[in-house]
Scaffold this motif. Structure first.
Motif, PDB file in Angstrom:
ATOM      1  N   GLY A   8       0.803  -1.211   0.000  1.00 43.98           N
ATOM      2  CA  GLY A   8       0.000   0.000   0.000  1.00 43.98           C
ATOM      3  C   GLY A   8       0.838   1.264   0.000  1.00 43.98           C
ATOM      4  N   HIS A   9       0.186   2.360  -0.292  1.00 43.99           N
ATOM      5  CA  HIS A   9       0.823   3.675  -0.433  1.00 43.99           C
ATOM      6  C   HIS A   9       1.364   4.158   0.912  1.00 43.99           C
ATOM      7  CE1 HIS A   9       1.397   7.339  -2.838  1.00 43.99           C
ATOM      8  NE2 HIS A   9       1.051   8.040  -1.765  1.00 43.99           N
ATOM      9  N   VAL A  10       2.347   5.040   0.864  1.00 42.84           N
ATOM     10  CA  VAL A  10       2.939   5.605   2.068  1.00 42.84           C
ATOM     11  C   VAL A  10       1.877   6.350   2.888  1.00 42.84           C
ATOM     12  CG1 VAL A  10       3.643   7.748   0.899  1.00 42.84           C
ATOM     13  CG2 VAL A  10       4.852   6.991   2.960  1.00 42.84           C
ATOM     14  N   ASP A  11       1.979   6.217   4.209  1.00 38.96           N
ATOM     15  CA  ASP A  11       1.118   6.920   5.164  1.00 38.96           C
ATOM     16  C   ASP A  11      -0.344   6.478   5.085  1.00 38.96           C
ATOM     17  OD1 ASP A  11       0.935   8.674   7.316  1.00 38.96           O
ATOM     18  OD2 ASP A  11       0.152  10.290   6.065  1.00 38.96           O
ATOM     19  N   HIS A  12      -0.581   5.277   4.587  1.00 43.58           N
ATOM     20  CA  HIS A  12      -1.950   4.752   4.599  1.00 43.58           C
ATOM     21  C   HIS A  12      -2.210   3.872   5.819  1.00 43.58           C
ATOM     22  CE1 HIS A  12      -3.658   5.493   0.320  1.00 43.58           C
ATOM     23  NE2 HIS A  12      -3.055   6.557   0.810  1.00 43.58           N
ATOM     24  N   GLY A  13      -1.175   3.704   6.670  1.00 46.35           N
ATOM     25  CA  GLY A  13      -1.413   3.051   7.956  1.00 46.35           C
ATOM     26  C   GLY A  13      -1.030   1.595   8.043  1.00 46.35           C
ATOM     27  N   ALA A  85      -8.937   5.303   3.748  1.00 50.70           N
ATOM     28  CA  ALA A  85     -10.270   5.712   3.308  1.00 50.70           C
ATOM     29  C   ALA A  85     -10.307   7.169   2.879  1.00 50.70           C
ATOM     30  CB  ALA A  85     -11.270   5.465   4.435  1.00 50.70           C
ATOM     31  N   ASP A  86      -9.463   8.010   3.482  1.00 50.81           N
ATOM     32  CA  ASP A  86      -9.519   9.450   3.167  1.00 50.81           C
ATOM     33  C   ASP A  86      -8.738   9.809   1.908  1.00 50.81           C
ATOM     34  OD1 ASP A  86      -7.158   8.793   4.475  1.00 50.81           O
ATOM     35  OD2 ASP A  86      -6.895  10.807   5.312  1.00 50.81           O
ATOM     36  N   GLU A  87      -7.961   8.848   1.364  1.00 52.13           N
ATOM     37  CA  GLU A  87      -7.186   9.140   0.145  1.00 52.13           C
ATOM     38  C   GLU A  87      -7.510   8.188  -1.002  1.00 52.13           C
ATOM     39  OE1 GLU A  87      -3.180  11.405   1.641  1.00 52.13           O
ATOM     40  OE2 GLU A  87      -3.012   9.293   1.087  1.00 52.13           O
ATOM     41  N   GLY A  88      -7.870   6.957  -0.692  1.00 49.43           N
ATOM     42  CA  GLY A  88      -8.212   6.001  -1.743  1.00 49.43           C
ATOM     43  C   GLY A  88      -7.006   5.539  -2.535  1.00 49.43           C
ATOM     44  N   MET A  90      -3.859   5.449  -4.719  1.00 50.82           N
ATOM     45  CA  MET A  90      -2.761   6.394  -4.917  1.00 50.82           C
ATOM     46  C   MET A  90      -1.672   5.718  -5.770  1.00 50.82           C
ATOM     47  SD  MET A  90      -3.567   9.254  -3.384  1.00 50.82           S
ATOM     48  CE  MET A  90      -2.112  10.157  -2.865  1.00 50.82           C
ATOM     49  N   PRO A  91      -0.635   6.476  -6.193  1.00 52.51           N
ATOM     50  CA  PRO A  91       0.370   5.901  -7.105  1.00 52.51           C
ATOM     51  C   PRO A  91       1.006   4.605  -6.612  1.00 52.51           C
ATOM     52  CG  PRO A  91       0.611   8.276  -7.039  1.00 52.51           C
ATOM     53  CD  PRO A  91      -0.436   7.936  -6.025  1.00 52.51           C
ATOM     54  N   GLN A  92       1.426   4.561  -5.327  1.00 53.19           N
ATOM     55  CA  GLN A  92       2.064   3.327  -4.860  1.00 53.19           C
ATOM     56  C   GLN A  92       1.065   2.204  -4.637  1.00 53.19           C
ATOM     57  OE1 GLN A  92       4.392   5.949  -4.712  1.00 53.19           O
ATOM     58  NE2 GLN A  92       5.256   4.378  -6.031  1.00 53.19           N
ATOM     59  N   THR A  93      -0.213   2.550  -4.486  1.00 59.86           N
ATOM     60  CA  THR A  93      -1.258   1.520  -4.472  1.00 59.86           C
ATOM     61  C   THR A  93      -1.202   0.745  -5.788  1.00 59.86           C
ATOM     62  OG1 THR A  93      -2.676   3.030  -3.203  1.00 59.86           O
ATOM     63  CG2 THR A  93      -3.709   1.066  -4.125  1.00 59.86           C
ATOM     64  N   ARG A  94      -1.161   1.509  -6.884  1.00 62.96           N
ATOM     65  CA  ARG A  94      -1.159   0.877  -8.202  1.00 62.96           C
ATOM     66  C   ARG A  94       0.150   0.124  -8.450  1.00 62.96           C
ATOM     67  NH1 ARG A  94      -5.595   2.578 -10.815  1.00 62.96           N
ATOM     68  NH2 ARG A  94      -6.514   4.582 -10.202  1.00 62.96           N
ATOM     69  N   GLU A  95       1.276   0.704  -8.008  1.00 57.97           N
ATOM     70  CA  GLU A  95       2.556   0.033  -8.245  1.00 57.97           C
ATOM     71  C   GLU A  95       2.650  -1.261  -7.433  1.00 57.97           C
ATOM     72  OE1 GLU A  95       7.308   0.996  -8.686  1.00 57.97           O
ATOM     73  OE2 GLU A  95       6.029   2.421  -7.632  1.00 57.97           O
ATOM     74  N   HIS A  96       2.236  -1.207  -6.163  1.00 60.63           N
ATOM     75  CA  HIS A  96       2.263  -2.427  -5.348  1.00 60.63           C
ATOM     76  C   HIS A  96       1.329  -3.488  -5.917  1.00 60.63           C
ATOM     77  CE1 HIS A  96       4.104  -0.815  -1.344  1.00 60.63           C
ATOM     78  NE2 HIS A  96       4.761  -0.385  -2.415  1.00 60.63           N
ATOM     79  N   GLU A 128     -14.691   2.157  -1.977  1.00 61.77           N
ATOM     80  CA  GLU A 128     -14.664   0.708  -2.219  1.00 61.77           C
ATOM     81  C   GLU A 128     -14.911   0.388  -3.691  1.00 61.77           C
ATOM     82  OE1 GLU A 128     -16.955  -1.764   0.299  1.00 61.77           O
ATOM     83  OE2 GLU A 128     -16.011  -1.067   2.156  1.00 61.77           O
ATOM     84  N   ASP A 129     -15.815   1.129  -4.336  1.00 56.59           N
ATOM     85  CA  ASP A 129     -16.058   0.924  -5.774  1.00 56.59           C
ATOM     86  C   ASP A 129     -14.786   1.193  -6.577  1.00 56.59           C
ATOM     87  OD1 ASP A 129     -18.676   0.206  -5.396  1.00 56.59           O
ATOM     88  OD2 ASP A 129     -19.492   2.202  -5.793  1.00 56.59           O
ATOM     89  N   ASP A 130     -14.072   2.272  -6.227  1.00 52.55           N
ATOM     90  CA  ASP A 130     -12.812   2.594  -6.914  1.00 52.55           C
ATOM     91  C   ASP A 130     -11.794   1.468  -6.723  1.00 52.55           C
ATOM     92  OD1 ASP A 130     -13.768   4.995  -7.822  1.00 52.55           O
ATOM     93  OD2 ASP A 130     -12.858   6.200  -6.224  1.00 52.55           O
ATOM     94  N   ILE A 131     -11.737   0.929  -5.506  1.00 49.28           N
ATOM     95  CA  ILE A 131     -10.786  -0.157  -5.224  1.00 49.28           C
ATOM     96  C   ILE A 131     -11.101  -1.370  -6.082  1.00 49.28           C
ATOM     97  CG2 ILE A 131     -10.049  -1.808  -3.460  1.00 49.28           C
ATOM     98  CD1 ILE A 131     -10.465   0.453  -1.386  1.00 49.28           C
ATOM     99  N   ARG A 132     -12.375  -1.734  -6.149  1.00 48.26           N
ATOM    100  CA  ARG A 132     -12.753  -2.923  -6.932  1.00 48.26           C
ATOM    101  C   ARG A 132     -12.403  -2.730  -8.414  1.00 48.26           C
ATOM    102  NH1 ARG A 132     -17.301  -2.560  -3.364  1.00 48.26           N
ATOM    103  NH2 ARG A 132     -17.200  -4.230  -1.794  1.00 48.26           N
ATOM    104  N   LYS A 133     -12.605  -1.516  -8.913  1.00 44.87           N
ATOM    105  CA  LYS A 133     -12.260  -1.244 -10.313  1.00 44.87           C
ATOM    106  C   LYS A 133     -10.755  -1.353 -10.534  1.00 44.87           C
ATOM    107  CE  LYS A 133     -16.216   1.823 -11.096  1.00 44.87           C
ATOM    108  NZ  LYS A 133     -16.653   3.238 -11.253  1.00 44.87           N
ATOM    109  N   ALA A 134      -9.965  -0.811  -9.580  1.00 45.78           N
ATOM    110  CA  ALA A 134      -8.504  -0.848  -9.722  1.00 45.78           C
ATOM    111  C   ALA A 134      -7.967  -2.271  -9.668  1.00 45.78           C
ATOM    112  CB  ALA A 134      -7.856   0.006  -8.630  1.00 45.78           C
ATOM    113  N   PHE A 135      -8.608  -3.128  -8.876  1.00 45.96           N
ATOM    114  CA  PHE A 135      -8.125  -4.497  -8.698  1.00 45.96           C
ATOM    115  C   PHE A 135      -8.682  -5.452  -9.752  1.00 45.96           C
ATOM    116  CE2 PHE A 135      -6.568  -2.771  -4.903  1.00 45.96           C
ATOM    117  CZ  PHE A 135      -5.816  -3.698  -4.200  1.00 45.96           C
ATOM    118  N   LYS A 136      -9.650  -5.007 -10.519  1.00 42.14           N
ATOM    119  CA  LYS A 136     -10.297  -5.883 -11.503  1.00 42.14           C
ATOM    120  C   LYS A 136      -9.289  -6.372 -12.533  1.00 42.14           C
ATOM    121  CE  LYS A 136     -14.438  -6.217 -14.397  1.00 42.14           C
ATOM    122  NZ  LYS A 136     -14.927  -7.384 -13.628  1.00 42.14           N
TER     123      LYS A 136
END
Length: 642
Positions: A8-13, A85-88, A90-96, A128-136
């Motif tokens: 996951g992206h930096v500072d997402h916990g 949840a407050d950022e959704g 992000m670039p490193q989300t997609r790279e990871h 959550e909808d955005d996440i499902r689309k990104a992971f599809k």
């Protein structure tokens, strides 16, 4: 033993969530703590709801430390993908996500963190909808999403349950007899010396094993082992393992070195691979480009030799020959990642086809390209074997659907793998393995498993029982459900495993209790003295013996239970118990009386046995409950005589 990696992206916990799950903050470096940002790999351990202990590798999310992330993510069984949840997205989300997809990580849980910072539930739905689309379309398509606030401990139990669910059907990593540990951390412990850590795959390490450190071919010895923070004499495949190596300084080992048994692997500086260039790569890949290769925990500079083309467009696949600046360890089937050194960028990855080519290939040799294509395609047996590896404990029908083969092709593939003892086909109703396969049609629901996994799981089940007998020597055995939970084996395979072991005569099942065939309850001299003292009281008053409470007070609960389980005692109520021989005499006398007189009252039974009403009532009610007698007002009669 399984290992989960964060992503996951930096500072997402990520680290905060790991701390909430484990009680341990994985950031161990002072700089990390000062900056409140993960820089290098962190490690922690947790227990899932079923008791299974798993390791966690926490990785950096910042783009500057993506290469540290790659050193820890290569050997995980599942991922804990963290998205705030407050950022959704992000670039490193997609790279990871791209990296996990290239590495074919197919199990995981998405933690939607920091939900306490979002007041609008509808906004969370949109994220959550955005996440499902990104992971599809990725290997993590359909991964469950759990809403979490680590700081307020919201959703922590749900995360643990989701992790358990995603691992429950995943097969234990098989012991292939060729252990390798790609080193991701090196440190010194006072009084012990050099310690290296990593995830152990493909085999076991044992205390005092002679080992080899590759690629430098340095020999050493296993001085000590820890697995998941516990000292062990054997480290098992799939476990986070720390190896205390003798006679080697920290300067003689580096991250990415492989610890193995002597002569098991050969380092390579040249390898043939299949490669996929990511669709969002900044530009095409050209012949002779310099890249960074990440394989296991290793990072090596390499030069790309494009085979069959001069330039590879983004989103396309090709065969490459990688010429490495330094040797590394790889085997066919290993997954890898490539990055551009400058500007830093993950560009793609793939699978190793030939880790030991004889030399540089002619780049446009048609026969070479056909050979590499054949290695990629494999044969139906490869597809079926890989499907079983991915699914863990599938039915034959599920495996052949995953392998995308059918008919005679599926039959011949299954026959070949069973004949070679790579796979085993098990009747789920009997636990018996088929010696040969004549048809797929009639055995679609049979389980098809990795043969080493089936054998290792049987041994694990036996060892769990034996450990229980050692801890509770006065107990006959374990209830079925307790054994399943202790052994951490999914129901689908547990039942046939038990039936197989019962059929082999290795374990015994009696009244839902399972125990090793060799297990016998043996009393110590002191225990036998207590038993003899109690039996003297039973002998003095066979029809008015000590109560269960009195027996337990004199013997203790376990010793009393051992006498009941071994049929020495027969409890007829929560209060009343008889010696077996005395109980049989009571039963015989009352049955004889009923055969002669047709009915019996409590008073008649009391006089017949010369005992008190308390004992007679307990006996007669027990006879009613077992179906020997039936009550009719104040009378009892034999059930068959009514």
């Amino acid at each position: 033993m399984r290992v989960i990696g964060t992503a996951g992206h930096v500072d997402h916990g990520k680290s905060t969530l790991v701390e909430a799950l484990t009680g341990v903050h994985p950031d161990r470096l002072k700089e990390e703590q000062a900056r409140e940002m993960t820089i290098d790999l962190g490690f922690a351990y947790l227990n899932l709801p079923d008791g299974e202990e798993i390791g966690i590798v926490d990785v950096p999310g910042h783009r500057d430390f993506i290469e540290n992330m790659l050193a820890g993510i290569g050997s995980i069984d599942a991922c804990l993908f963290v998205i705030a949840a407050d950022e959704g997205i992000m670039p490193q989300t997609r790279e990871h996500l791209a990296i996990l997809d290239l590495l074919q990580i197919q199990s995981g849980v998405i933690a939607l963190t920091k939900i306490d910072l979002v007041d609008d539930p509808e906004f969370l739905d949109l994220v959550e909808d955005d996440i499902r689309k990104a992971f599809k379309g990725s290997t993590l398509d359909g991964t469950p999403i759990v809403r979490v606030s680590a700081r307020k401990r919201i959703g922590i139990d749900e995360i643990l349950q989701a992790l358990k669910d995603c691992l429950v059907q995943k097969a234990i990593r098989p012991d292939l007899g060729r252990p390798r540990l790609s080193v991701d951390r090196i440190f010194t412990m006072a009084g012990f010396g050099t310690v290296v850590t990593g995830t152990l795959i493909d085999g076991c390490f044992h205390l005092d094993d002679e080992i080899e450190i590759l690629p430098q071919s340095q020999r050493s010895r296993v001085r000590g082992l820890q697995s998941h923070q516990h000292k062990v004499t054997t480290a098992l495949p799939g476990s986070r393992t720390a190896v205390n190596i003798a006679g080697v300084t920290v300067n003689q080992v580096a991250r990415g070195n492989v610890i193995t048994l002597p002569g098991t692997y050969q380092p390579t500086s040249l390898m043939d691979v299949q490669f996929r260039l990511l669709p969002d790569a900044s530009h095409s890949l050209k012949h002779n480009t310099e890249v960074k290769l990440f394989i296991g925990a290793d990072e090596v500079l390499a030069r790309v030799r494009l085979l069959g083309t001069e330039e590879l467009p983004v989103g396309k696949e090709a065969f490459l020959q990688l010429e490495l600046s330094d040797p590394t360890v790889a085997i066919r089937g290993d997954r890898y990642i490539l990055r551009r050194p400058s500007p830093s960028e993950t560009i793609g990855g793939g699978i190793v086809l030939n880790p030991q080519p004889t030399g540089h290939h002619r780049r446009f040799d048609l026969s070479l390209l056909e050979h590499l294509e054949a290695l990629v395609q494999g044969d139906p047996s490869d597809f079926l074997f890989q499907a079983v590896q991915a699914l863990g404990t599938p039915s034959i029908q599920e495996a052949i659907q995953r392998a995308r083969i059918s008919g005679n092709t599926a039959l011949e593939a299954a026959k070949a793998l069973v004949s070679a003892k790579n796979l085993i086909v098990v009747n789920p109703d009997t636990g018996q393995a088929l010696s040969e396969i004549q048809s797929i049609e009639n055995i679609k629901d049979y389980l098809i498993l990795l043969e080493p996994f089936w054998q290792q799981t049987q041994e694990h089940l036996e060892q769990t029982l034996q450990a229980y007998h050692q801890n509770f020597p006065l107990r006959t055995g374990m209830p079925r459900e307790e054994l399943k939970n202790r052994a951490k084996i999914a129901t689908r395979i547990f039942i046939p495993l038990v039936k197989s072991l019962v059929h082999q005569g290795k374990i015994v099942e009696k009244g839902g209790i399972l125990y090793s065939a060799q297990h016998q309850i043996r009393f110590t001299p002191e225990q036998q003295r207590l038993i003899n003292t109690l039996l003297t009281k039973f002998k003095a008053a066979p029809y008015a013996p000590p109560t269960i409470k009195e027996c337990q007070a004199q013997l203790g609960g376990d010793l009393y239970a051992a006498l009941v389980n071994s049929d020495e005692f027969v409890p007829v109520s929560p209060e009343v118990v008889f010696r077996k021989g005395d109980y049989e005499q009571i039963r015989t006398r009352i049955v004889r009386f009923l055969e002669q007189n047709n009915t019996i009252t409590v008073a008649q039974a009391r006089d017949l046995l010369d005992t008190s009403r308390r004992y007679v009532l307990a006996v007669l009610e027990y006879f009613d409950s077992t179906g020997l007698t039936i009550r009719d007002g104040d009378f009892r009669r034999l059930r068959s005589k009514r």
